[in-house]
Design an enzyme around this catalytic site. Structure first.
Site, PDB file in Angstrom:
ATOM      1  N   LEU A   1      24.340 128.705 -21.669  1.00  0.00           N
ATOM      2  CA  LEU A   1      25.135 127.870 -20.969  1.00  0.00           C
ATOM      3  C   LEU A   1      24.763 126.297 -20.824  1.00  0.00           C
ATOM      4  O   LEU A   1      23.689 125.935 -21.249  1.00  0.00           O
ATOM      5  CB  LEU A   1      25.000 128.588 -19.675  1.00  0.00           C
ATOM      6  CG  LEU A   1      25.548 129.869 -19.406  1.00  0.00           C
ATOM      7  CD1 LEU A   1      24.983 130.613 -17.969  1.00  0.00           C
ATOM      8  CD2 LEU A   1      27.120 130.003 -19.497  1.00  0.00           C
ATOM      9  N   PRO A   2      25.786 125.521 -20.550  1.00  0.00           N
ATOM     10  CA  PRO A   2      25.354 124.081 -20.446  1.00  0.00           C
ATOM     11  C   PRO A   2      24.152 123.400 -19.547  1.00  0.00           C
ATOM     12  O   PRO A   2      23.591 122.774 -20.170  1.00  0.00           O
ATOM     13  CB  PRO A   2      26.803 123.432 -20.211  1.00  0.00           C
ATOM     14  CG  PRO A   2      27.646 124.372 -20.224  1.00  0.00           C
ATOM     15  CD  PRO A   2      27.146 125.646 -19.854  1.00  0.00           C
TER      16      PRO A   2
ATOM     17  N   THR B   1      19.205 125.427 -22.292  1.00  0.00           N
ATOM     18  CA  THR B   1      18.281 124.556 -22.305  1.00  0.00           C
ATOM     19  C   THR B   1      18.353 123.911 -21.087  1.00  0.00           C
ATOM     20  O   THR B   1      19.056 123.196 -20.499  1.00  0.00           O
ATOM     21  CB  THR B   1      18.383 123.392 -23.190  1.00  0.00           C
ATOM     22  OG1 THR B   1      18.119 124.029 -24.577  1.00  0.00           O
ATOM     23  CG2 THR B   1      17.026 122.524 -23.069  1.00  0.00           C
TER      24      THR B   1
ATOM     25  N   LYS C   1      10.657 123.829 -25.272  1.00  0.00           N
ATOM     26  CA  LYS C   1      11.916 122.928 -25.671  1.00  0.00           C
ATOM     27  C   LYS C   1      11.980 121.718 -25.297  1.00  0.00           C
ATOM     28  O   LYS C   1      12.175 120.684 -26.032  1.00  0.00           O
ATOM     29  CB  LYS C   1      13.218 124.003 -25.122  1.00  0.00           C
ATOM     30  CG  LYS C   1      14.334 123.339 -25.507  1.00  0.00           C
ATOM     31  CD  LYS C   1      14.621 123.210 -26.969  1.00  0.00           C
ATOM     32  CE  LYS C   1      16.095 122.149 -27.395  1.00  0.00           C
ATOM     33  NZ  LYS C   1      17.067 122.961 -27.041  1.00  0.00           N
TER      34      LYS C   1
ATOM     35  N   LYS D   1      20.296 114.615 -21.558  1.00  0.00           N
ATOM     36  CA  LYS D   1      20.042 115.777 -20.772  1.00  0.00           C
ATOM     37  C   LYS D   1      18.703 116.219 -21.097  1.00  0.00           C
ATOM     38  O   LYS D   1      17.813 116.469 -20.053  1.00  0.00           O
ATOM     39  CB  LYS D   1      21.287 116.912 -21.206  1.00  0.00           C
ATOM     40  CG  LYS D   1      20.724 118.101 -20.369  1.00  0.00           C
ATOM     41  CD  LYS D   1      21.642 119.290 -20.895  1.00  0.00           C
ATOM     42  CE  LYS D   1      20.835 120.582 -20.643  1.00  0.00           C
ATOM     43  NZ  LYS D   1      21.318 121.759 -21.146  1.00  0.00           N
TER      44      LYS D   1
END
Length: 295
Positions: free
Chosen positions: A64-65, A95, A170, A245
């Site tokens: 998902l975003p 992420t 990450k 982001k």
């Protein structure tokens, strides 16, 4: 295996496609009806909600975003936890910030569901080719269960520790990636301004102490690496908005930990300026245009 796969964006769709090709039965959820129709033709089935997809599933995967979507899809009235059975393994490949995934995993644990986080690296090309790196935060037992399935979507499956550590790996990796791309861009643009041939300069860097992935494999100068987005007008690859982001996630995590990330904060501001210029849809290597004179 019956797999509920929720989130079929630029990364999720090719990941799901590889699982279908591997012979799994996928129950798919996304807002994009075109992608759903394409994957249905390949053998997937469409579910009306995350709750419906999770019912009777043997594994749940979400991609998902952002954190707000993860919380909604997992914790909402029609979310995963409203339909998933006790003991079914689950993994979120988004992420997001480490705390969100830990909160969701804690809620899942109360229902007898073991959840992992497994953000990916490798871009859309790696997702399509099945060569992604998965950074997994999970118990050893859950990791052993997930590893064979993740290996059908990726080449490197790394257990980083307990739930949440995948996200930590990450954001630290992408923090460094954003910084290194800015550094390579500065060096290449300075070389142009001083009059050296860009191909020569890149060759020197890539065989000397400045060598790094951002220069050798993904050089931001057009024509240096034929397969890099810079050689196709900065299209495809990893969008600047996504880099922004991730840098935001890193700097916020650093704030909470009282850990200085000076270069990361500078890189974040450079990508913020790029976004404000309307270039957020380009590959993140287009940050080099912040340093070059207009053509």
């Amino acid at each position: 295996m019956k797999i509920a796969f929720i989130g079929l964006g630029n990364m999720g769709a090719p990941m799901a496609r590889n699982l279908i090709k591997a012979g799994h039965s996928l129950r798919l959820v996304d807002l994009n009806k075109t992608v759903l129709a394409e994957l249905e033709q390949l053998g997937g089935s469409i579910s009306a909600s995350a709750r419906e997809a999770a019912q009777d599933a043997e594994l749940v995967i979400t991609m998902l975003p952002a954190a707000v979507h993860v919380r909604s899809v997992w914790l909402g009235e029609d979310g995963v936890l409203a339909g998933i059975g006790k003991g079914v393994p689950a993994v979120d490949c988004s992420t997001i910030d480490p705390q969100t995934v830990r909160d969701v995993a804690a809620a899942a644990a109360k229902q007898g569901v073991a959840m992992a986080d497994a953000p990916v690296s490798g871009g859309t090309g790696g997702a399509a080719a099945g060569t992604l790196t998965f950074m997994v935060g999970a118990t050893p037992e859950l990791f052993a269960t997930l590893q064979p399935v993740l290996a059908q979507m990726g080449r490197n499956i790394v257990r980083c520790g307990e739930v949440g550590t995948g996200q930590i790996a990450k954001i630290c990796n992408n923090l460094l990636l954003g910084i290194s791309m800015v550094g390579v861009s500065e060096a290449m643009a300075l070389g142009e301004a001083l009059g050296i041939d860009s191909t020569v300069l890149a060759g020197v860097i890539n065989s000397s102490t400045g060598r790094c992935w951002s220069s050798e494999m993904y050089n931001p100068w057009p024509g240096i690496v034929e397969t890099a987005p810079a050689s196709r007008g900065y299209t495809g690859g990893f969008g600047a908005e996504l880099m922004l982001k991730d840098l935001g996630l890193a700097t916020e995590a650093a704030r909470q930990a009282h850990q200085p990330v000076v270069l990361g904060a500078v890189a974040q501001q450079l990508y913020q300026a790029m976004s404000q210029r309307g270039e957020g849809g380009k590959d993140f290597s287009a940050i080099i245009n912040s340093y070059r004179k207009p053509l």
